[in-house]
Design an enzyme around this catalytic site. Structure first.
Site, PDB file in Angstrom:
ATOM      1  N   THR A 177      10.113  -7.633 -12.085  1.00  0.00           N
ATOM      2  CA  THR A 177       9.437  -8.902 -12.391  1.00  0.00           C
ATOM      3  C   THR A 177       8.257  -9.100 -11.449  1.00  0.00           C
ATOM      4  O   THR A 177       8.375  -8.890 -10.239  1.00  0.00           O
ATOM      5  CB  THR A 177      10.437 -10.075 -12.264  1.00  0.00           C
ATOM      6  OG1 THR A 177      11.504  -9.818 -13.180  1.00  0.00           O
ATOM      7  CG2 THR A 177       9.782 -11.404 -12.585  1.00  0.00           C
ATOM      8  N   SER A 211      -3.953  -2.872  -0.481  1.00  0.00           N
ATOM      9  CA  SER A 211      -2.847  -3.739  -0.073  1.00  0.00           C
ATOM     10  C   SER A 211      -3.356  -5.134   0.265  1.00  0.00           C
ATOM     11  O   SER A 211      -4.350  -5.273   0.987  1.00  0.00           O
ATOM     12  CB  SER A 211      -2.193  -3.106   1.157  1.00  0.00           C
ATOM     13  OG  SER A 211      -1.108  -3.883   1.586  1.00  0.00           O
ATOM     14  N   HIS A 265      -2.276  -7.599   2.213  1.00  0.00           N
ATOM     15  CA  HIS A 265      -2.262  -8.202   3.557  1.00  0.00           C
ATOM     16  C   HIS A 265      -3.379  -7.696   4.467  1.00  0.00           C
ATOM     17  O   HIS A 265      -3.525  -8.177   5.580  1.00  0.00           O
ATOM     18  CB  HIS A 265      -0.876  -8.064   4.205  1.00  0.00           C
ATOM     19  CG  HIS A 265      -0.501  -6.696   4.687  1.00  0.00           C
ATOM     20  ND1 HIS A 265      -0.474  -6.379   6.021  1.00  0.00           N
ATOM     21  CD2 HIS A 265      -0.115  -5.577   4.026  1.00  0.00           C
ATOM     22  CE1 HIS A 265      -0.074  -5.113   6.159  1.00  0.00           C
ATOM     23  NE2 HIS A 265       0.149  -4.617   4.960  1.00  0.00           N
ATOM     24  N   CYS A 308       2.088   1.039  12.856  1.00  0.00           N
ATOM     25  CA  CYS A 308       3.405   1.570  12.542  1.00  0.00           C
ATOM     26  C   CYS A 308       3.895   2.525  13.615  1.00  0.00           C
ATOM     27  O   CYS A 308       5.088   2.724  13.756  1.00  0.00           O
ATOM     28  CB  CYS A 308       3.365   2.297  11.209  1.00  0.00           C
ATOM     29  SG  CYS A 308       2.444   1.417   9.978  1.00  0.00           S
ATOM     30  N   GLY A 328       0.834  -1.210   0.000  1.00  0.00           N
ATOM     31  CA  GLY A 328       0.000   0.000   0.000  1.00  0.00           C
ATOM     32  C   GLY A 328       0.866   1.256   0.000  1.00  0.00           C
ATOM     33  O   GLY A 328       0.547   2.247  -0.676  1.00  0.00           O
ATOM     34  N   THR A 329       1.959   1.213   0.737  1.00  0.00           N
ATOM     35  CA  THR A 329       2.837   2.387   0.822  1.00  0.00           C
ATOM     36  C   THR A 329       3.397   2.753  -0.555  1.00  0.00           C
ATOM     37  O   THR A 329       3.392   3.918  -0.947  1.00  0.00           O
ATOM     38  CB  THR A 329       4.007   2.091   1.806  1.00  0.00           C
ATOM     39  OG1 THR A 329       3.441   1.743   3.070  1.00  0.00           O
ATOM     40  CG2 THR A 329       4.929   3.282   1.966  1.00  0.00           C
ATOM     41  N   ASN A 359      -7.453   4.059   9.317  1.00  0.00           N
ATOM     42  CA  ASN A 359      -6.948   2.803   9.887  1.00  0.00           C
ATOM     43  C   ASN A 359      -7.096   2.744  11.406  1.00  0.00           C
ATOM     44  O   ASN A 359      -7.185   1.674  11.976  1.00  0.00           O
ATOM     45  CB  ASN A 359      -5.481   2.588   9.503  1.00  0.00           C
ATOM     46  CG  ASN A 359      -4.638   3.828   9.669  1.00  0.00           C
ATOM     47  OD1 ASN A 359      -4.928   4.870   9.091  1.00  0.00           O
ATOM     48  ND2 ASN A 359      -3.600   3.736  10.471  1.00  0.00           N
TER      49      ASN A 359
END
Ligand code: PLP
Length: 393
Positions: free
Chosen positions: A236, A198, A200, A324, A71-72, A150
């Protein structure tokens, strides 16, 4: 001891179906999707299928999906791209309650090349729409506003905000990392130019993100080099994770209505019982439109970190502030922006649920939390003062 995991806004359990989907991509289908041979080509086909499923979870088309690492990266790419394609404009509008993935980049930009306006929120966590409208100027290159917070789960009216930006020719990005898979999103019904999410956070593995870029939106890549993702993100492709994200998005698309209702009921019961059993507790952002899985509760005169440590003894996982920033004893910037008093902001705990939570998880918290708070308050000089003040009234 059983783990009662109520920290799903930090990260989620990978769904067993998702793990199963990704395993063959390590030892059977390990070819490079860009290779000329059939072995790689079959992986490219699976990648295309996954892209369709990922697009479907937000009502987009597959060519509007760029796979990133998280996401970042998606947030950073969107903001830097908007600034790169409009070099004549040097103003960015955001909010005071963004995740650090947006907030810190905006602070960095403000130190160097840009003017940044961080729009405030009211005591309930709602975006100040008047301030937002007033902030849009001819010099504004882009707006970046999160879809759902969040820490509190408060939902911003991003579709309305995007329309206002569009009328002024301003690019609009939303950080929807906490929203995708939890509330219905249909990009056909809005004018948002870019959206991040994101893997996760919705039962796919860590290390896979998505940047949606609306067809026709001018775009400048952040990672350059390879031709992957139609030249929009070099590197990749992380094929096991992309395929697994496809599966996670498929599951989310199928189950979203039923599961959000069930999760909301669990969350509401948790909240009701905590508030009724624990005095001087309140929900931050509880009156605003909110994600169904999140509650952020303040307990006056105790430290959030102490609550977490004592809950941990029973296997209960929750969080204080964002994942975080926990570890620092600064009260959360989100609660500060809402004007939550320090005595309340310091004692805030976020419970965030997922489709895997059951009634028994909620029962355990309801049982263990009241004595934990009572014990901590007995040790707090402020609580003793508060009590004697109330008895003498
Ligand atoms: N934006 C929001 C709202 C988040 O909650 C998070 C993660 O907690 C991120 C961005 C960053 O996502 P990632 O961990 O995938 O980089």
């Amino acid at each position: 001891m059983k783990t009662v995991y109520l920290d799903n806004n930090a990260t989620t359990q990978v769904a067993p179906e998702v793990v199963e989907e990704m395993l063959p991509y390590f030892h059977e289908l390990y070819g490079n999707p860009s290779s000329m041979h059939t072995f790689g080509g079959q992986v490219a086909k699976k990648l295309a299928d996954a892209r369709e499923k990922v697009a479907a979870v937000i009502g987009a088309t597959s060519d509007e999906i760029i796979f990133t690492s998280c996401g970042t990266e998606s947030d950073n790419t969107a903001i830097l791209s908007a600034l790169a394609v409009t070099p004549e404009k040097r103003h960015v509008v955001t909010s005071r309650v963004e995740h650090p993935a947006v907030k810190v980049l905006c602070e960095r930009l403000a130190e160097k090349e840009c003017r940044v306006t961080a729009v405030g929120v009211d005591a309930g966590g709602n975006l100040d729409m008047n301030q937002y409208k007033a902030s849009l100027s001819p010099d504004t290159a882009m707006v970046s506003l999160m879809w759902a917070n969040n820490e509190t789960g408060v939902i911003f009216p991003v579709e309305e905000a995007a329309l206002l930006a569009r009328e002024k020719g301003i690019l609009f990005h939303t950080d929807a990392v906490q929203a995708v898979g939890k509330i219905p999103i249909d990009m056909k019904k809005n004018t948002i130019d870019m959206l991040s999410f994101s893997g996760h956070k919705l039962h796919a593995p860590k290390g896979i993100g998505v940047l949606y870029v609306r067809r026709g939106t001018r775009f400048s890549p952040y990672l350059i080099g390879g031709h992957q993702e139609k030249g929009r993100r070099g590197g990749t492709e992380n094929t096991p994770s992309i395929v697994s994200l496809g599966k996670a998005c498929e599951l989310a698309t199928q189950n979203i209505e039923q599961e959000s209702r069930r999760v909301r009921n669990l969350r509401d019961r948790l909240e009701r019982e905590i508030l009724s059993r624990i005095p001087n507790s309140s929900v931050n952002g509880g009156k605003a439109p909110r994600l169904p899985n999140t509650t952020n509760i303040s307990f006056e005169f105790v430290e959030g970190e102490s609550i977490l440590l004592l809950m941990d003894e029973y296997g209960i996982c929750a969080s204080s502030g964002s994942a975080c920033t926990s570890g620092s004893l600064q009260p959360s910037h989100v609660l500060r922006a809402m004007g939550v008093p320090y005595t309340m902001a310091h004692g805030s705990v976020r419970f965030s649920l997922s489709i895997y939570n059951k009634d028994a998880d909620i029962d355990l918290v309801i049982d263990k939390l009241p004595p934990i708070i009572a014990r901590l308050r007995e040790m707090s000089p402020y609580w003793t003062d508060e009590k004697s003040c109330r008895t003498s009234l």
